[in-house]
Motif scaffolding. Structure first.
Motif, PDB file in Angstrom:
ATOM      1  N   TRP A 107       0.836  -1.194   0.000  1.00 17.73           N
ATOM      2  CA  TRP A 107       0.000   0.000   0.000  1.00 17.73           C
ATOM      3  C   TRP A 107       0.878   1.256   0.000  1.00 17.73           C
ATOM      4  CZ3 TRP A 107      -5.113   0.813  -0.632  1.00 17.73           C
ATOM      5  CH2 TRP A 107      -5.666   2.017  -0.186  1.00 17.73           C
ATOM      6  N   TYR A 108       1.892   1.257   0.838  1.00 16.45           N
ATOM      7  CA  TYR A 108       2.822   2.391   0.923  1.00 16.45           C
ATOM      8  C   TYR A 108       3.464   2.640  -0.445  1.00 16.45           C
ATOM      9  CZ  TYR A 108       6.492   5.264   3.191  1.00 16.45           C
ATOM     10  OH  TYR A 108       7.329   6.277   3.581  1.00 16.45           O
ATOM     11  N   THR A 109       3.925   1.585  -1.078  1.00 18.43           N
ATOM     12  CA  THR A 109       4.578   1.717  -2.387  1.00 18.43           C
ATOM     13  C   THR A 109       3.613   2.239  -3.437  1.00 18.43           C
ATOM     14  OG1 THR A 109       6.113  -0.080  -1.865  1.00 18.43           O
ATOM     15  CG2 THR A 109       5.791   0.443  -4.191  1.00 18.43           C
ATOM     16  N   ALA A 150      -3.109  14.350  -3.477  1.00 19.25           N
ATOM     17  CA  ALA A 150      -3.784  14.489  -2.184  1.00 19.25           C
ATOM     18  C   ALA A 150      -4.402  13.172  -1.750  1.00 19.25           C
ATOM     19  CB  ALA A 150      -4.857  15.572  -2.277  1.00 19.25           C
ATOM     20  N   PHE A 151      -5.014  12.474  -2.682  1.00 19.23           N
ATOM     21  CA  PHE A 151      -5.623  11.175  -2.405  1.00 19.23           C
ATOM     22  C   PHE A 151      -4.582  10.209  -1.857  1.00 19.23           C
ATOM     23  CE2 PHE A 151      -6.976   6.987  -4.332  1.00 19.23           C
ATOM     24  CZ  PHE A 151      -8.073   6.760  -3.519  1.00 19.23           C
ATOM     25  N   ALA A 152      -3.417  10.174  -2.489  1.00 23.29           N
ATOM     26  CA  ALA A 152      -2.364   9.272  -2.039  1.00 23.29           C
ATOM     27  C   ALA A 152      -1.839   9.662  -0.660  1.00 23.29           C
ATOM     28  CB  ALA A 152      -1.225   9.256  -3.061  1.00 23.29           C
ATOM     29  N   TYR A 153      -1.686  10.967  -0.405  1.00 23.12           N
ATOM     30  CA  TYR A 153      -1.218  11.383   0.924  1.00 23.12           C
ATOM     31  C   TYR A 153      -2.252  11.094   1.997  1.00 23.12           C
ATOM     32  CZ  TYR A 153       3.350  13.132  -0.186  1.00 23.12           C
ATOM     33  OH  TYR A 153       4.673  13.186  -0.536  1.00 23.12           O
ATOM     34  N   LEU A 156      -1.870   7.447   2.822  1.00 22.84           N
ATOM     35  CA  LEU A 156      -0.682   7.203   3.637  1.00 22.84           C
ATOM     36  C   LEU A 156      -0.842   7.721   5.056  1.00 22.84           C
ATOM     37  CD1 LEU A 156       2.045   8.248   1.030  1.00 22.84           C
ATOM     38  CD2 LEU A 156       1.779   5.944   1.971  1.00 22.84           C
ATOM     39  N   THR A 157      -1.258   8.976   5.160  1.00 26.60           N
ATOM     40  CA  THR A 157      -1.221   9.674   6.444  1.00 26.60           C
ATOM     41  C   THR A 157      -2.217   9.107   7.439  1.00 26.60           C
ATOM     42  OG1 THR A 157      -0.562  11.661   5.245  1.00 26.60           O
ATOM     43  CG2 THR A 157      -1.307  11.955   7.507  1.00 26.60           C
ATOM     44  N   GLU A 184       1.234  18.276   8.794  1.00 23.62           N
ATOM     45  CA  GLU A 184       1.813  18.854   7.581  1.00 23.62           C
ATOM     46  C   GLU A 184       1.364  18.090   6.338  1.00 23.62           C
ATOM     47  OE1 GLU A 184       6.022  20.684   9.363  1.00 23.62           O
ATOM     48  OE2 GLU A 184       5.927  18.618   8.620  1.00 23.62           O
ATOM     49  N   CYS A 185       1.289  16.776   6.450  1.00 24.22           N
ATOM     50  CA  CYS A 185       0.835  15.969   5.306  1.00 24.22           C
ATOM     51  C   CYS A 185      -0.623  16.254   4.986  1.00 24.22           C
ATOM     52  CB  CYS A 185       1.035  14.492   5.603  1.00 24.22           C
ATOM     53  SG  CYS A 185       2.762  13.977   5.675  1.00 24.22           S
ATOM     54  N   TRP A 186      -1.468  16.311   6.013  1.00 21.92           N
ATOM     55  CA  TRP A 186      -2.875  16.633   5.771  1.00 21.92           C
ATOM     56  C   TRP A 186      -3.015  18.037   5.180  1.00 21.92           C
ATOM     57  CZ3 TRP A 186      -4.283  14.222  11.099  1.00 21.92           C
ATOM     58  CH2 TRP A 186      -4.705  12.902  10.930  1.00 21.92           C
ATOM     59  N   GLN A 187      -2.226  18.978   5.680  1.00 18.99           N
ATOM     60  CA  GLN A 187      -2.306  20.337   5.148  1.00 18.99           C
ATOM     61  C   GLN A 187      -1.844  20.385   3.698  1.00 18.99           C
ATOM     62  OE1 GLN A 187      -3.585  23.194   6.816  1.00 18.99           O
ATOM     63  NE2 GLN A 187      -3.483  23.948   4.685  1.00 18.99           N
ATOM     64  N   PHE A 188      -0.812  19.629   3.367  1.00 24.17           N
ATOM     65  CA  PHE A 188      -0.343  19.553   1.988  1.00 24.17           C
ATOM     66  C   PHE A 188      -1.452  19.004   1.087  1.00 24.17           C
ATOM     67  CE2 PHE A 188       2.066  17.319  -1.423  1.00 24.17           C
ATOM     68  CZ  PHE A 188       2.755  18.414  -1.934  1.00 24.17           C
TER      69      PHE A 188
END
Length: 540
Positions: A107-109, A150-153, A156-157, A184-188
């Motif tokens: 999933w991460y990859t 954004a979907f991918a982050y 992951l997050t 930071e990831c959610w904000q990105f």
């Protein structure tokens, strides 16, 4: 969906050919016509090809393996479902979740592959020399790339916590990544989705393409993660009130089998051919496309495997007179995944007339296929007949109709259920807004949104005093079981441990620990990052 070539790898890879020639001039390099990231993406169609690789990755989320591997983001091992064949399997036994786990590392990859594709699209679309018909056309392509990033982050997050943010294509080896914070990831992701919301089209050019409504739906979730309740309410409201297009819950029978008696609207939602907006389903926001007998249409195996994965083995219950031969009317479930007692029974207490709990929607009655004294062919198999663990874990348990059919393509029970997969459906948008209202201390407004869904289901309405986050999570099971990425929802809320401990399969209840609210960063990622320390999540 059409089978797209992975142009990204062609562009970024090194193309070498071994030739023999008596003239040594071939050793002289001539790069005038070489294919590079500077000249590979010059037209909209070239960008569409690379975007297609991202849609294909989403297909993989639902059709990558013939077993339980596609189920784990859907909630395997949590309050929703479990693997019934082996108590020692990962996510039954949560002690086996470690940094070498193949499920979560894949999933991460996948997510970073999407991010790399997306960054290439975003970067190349802004270069000089691209032939755009208008700035709007260019901005829509960039918006599609930003949506997927954004979907991918988010993917992951929600379960790994903070991960490295990549905001540009990786064009040279890099081994010194560090983790950004979760916020930071959610904000990105939020910044990308704001852009996507402003520039994606309202109407999809092809079935399965993301639209403005998909961006706002995901933006609502990210805003909730950031506790921006008002922002979440505003984003979800744009989907619900028509600003992003004409989306509404389906309330009347529709689609390919709408004239069949004894069924209902919830059953219709999952019949083959009924999932897409362009065919009349107005609650379909984003749908992963699967096609029958089309190269690449189902990614693997020539068919989606959801029926095999989610349905029980009743066709092979020879103790009850079955022959062991799957039929068109039975399907060929293999019982790789079983709903928990909470999913099958507890959430339906007081359900009364709820259409989602009728025999059409959840098959609970199974019948003897032959005389088995003292029972006769056609008698209902009673609970008392299920005397072994395997009887109720593998052969007889409630089959949710959303995962299969009694009328397969070409009459083939093994691979004849090929429907598209809801990635986003309007009831979830209502539940996201309900969650935001609850965060904003307005359980009355949260109840109103939940009751829109329950009213369509002809279920008793909920009182505001009974609405809390656990009620919303239960309503998600009733409406979205096997559709939502349950693990991501629970991870975002920090409730993987709590909900599994309270409602999970007994083996999972006994093995899960609080640190499992975050998954481990794959060890392969840590080991390759030799230029800086990649911090592991606590407990692993």
């Amino acid at each position: 969906m059409q089978s797209y070539r992975k142009i990204f790898w062609m562009v970024t890879g090194l193309l070498m050919a071994m030739v023999s020639c008596s003239d040594e001039d071939f050793l002289e390099e001539n790069r005038k016509d070489a294919l590079t990231t500077e000249n590979a993406f010059l037209t909209k169609s070239q960008f569409e090809s690379l975007l297609g690789s991202m849609y294909r990755k989403v297909q993989n989320f639902y059709n990558a393996g013939d077993g339980d591997t596609d189920a784990w983001p859907l909630g395997l091992g949590t309050d929703a479902m479990f693997y019934p064949r082996d108590d020692s399997k990962i996510f039954n036994d949560w002690t086996q979740l470690n940094s070498f786990d193949g499920y979560s590392s894949r999933w991460y990859t996948w997510q970073y592959e999407i991010i790399n594709y997306a960054n290439t699209v975003i970067d190349a679309a802004q270069k000089e020399g691209v032939k755009w018909n208008s700035e709007e056309e260019r901005d829509a392509i960039i918006a599609e790339g930003k949506f997927f990033r954004a979907f991918a982050y988010r993917n992951l997050t929600n379960i790994f916590g903070g991960v490295p943010i990549l905001d540009a294509p990786v064009v040279a080896p890099k081994v010194d990544y560090t983790r950004n914070t979760r916020e930071e990831c959610w904000q990105f992701a939020k910044d990308d989705l704001v852009y996507a919301s402003n520039h994606l089209p309202i109407t999809a050019s092809l079935p399965g393409k993301v639209t403005r409504a998909a961006a706002d739906h995901l933006l609502a979730e990210i805003n909730i993660a950031l506790k921006d309740w008002d922002g979440a309410i505003a984003a979800s409201t744009r989907v619900i009130d028509g600003s992003d297009g004409d989306y509404q819950l389906m309330t009347g029978r529709f689609g390919s089998r709408a004239d069949e008696p004894g069924k209902n609207i919830y059953w219709d939602l999952f019949r083959m051919g009924n999932q897409n907006y362009d065919t009349g389903n107005k609650e379909a926001i984003w749908v992963a496309q699967m096609e029958f007998n089309v190269p690449g249409g189902t990614v693997n195996f020539g068919r989606p495997t959801i029926e095999r994965m989610m349905w029980c083995l009743h066709w092979n219950f020879q103790k009850a007179g079955y022959s062991g031969q799957a039929q068109d009317s039975t399907g060929r479930g293999v019982a790789f995944v079983r709903p928990t007692t909470h999913t099958n029974y507890t959430v339906w207490q007081g359900a009364e007339s709820d259409l989602r709990n009728t025999e059409a929607s959840i098959k609970r009655k199974y019948y003897f296929a032959d005389d088995v004294a003292p029972y006769s062919k056609g008698d209902i198999i009673p609970k008392s007949f299920l005397t072994t663990k395997e009887d109720s874990l593998l052969f007889i348990y409630p089959n949710w109709s959303k995962f299969g059919t009694d009328k397969h393509l070409d009459g083939r029970p093994d691979n004849g259920y090929v429907r598209d997969y809801y990635v986003m459906r309007l009831p979830e948008t209502y539940l996201l807004r309900a969650e935001a209202h609850l965060g904003n201390n307005r359980p009355d407004l949260a109840a109103e949104d939940i009751n829109v869904i329950r009213n369509r289901a002809q279920a008793p309405l909920v009182d505001p005093a009974d609405v809390d986050i656990d009620y919303i999570l239960d309503e998600r099971i009733r409406e979205l079981f096997g559709e939502e990425f349950r693990l991501l929802t629970l991870g975002r809320l920090g409730k993987i441990y709590d909900r599994t401990k309270q409602f999970g399969y007994e083996t999972a209840q006994n093995s899960i620990k609080e640190h499992n609210n975050l998954f481990p960063i794959p060890q392969s990622v840590i080991d390759r990052n030799v230029g800086a320390k990649m911090e592991q999540n606590p407990g692993y």
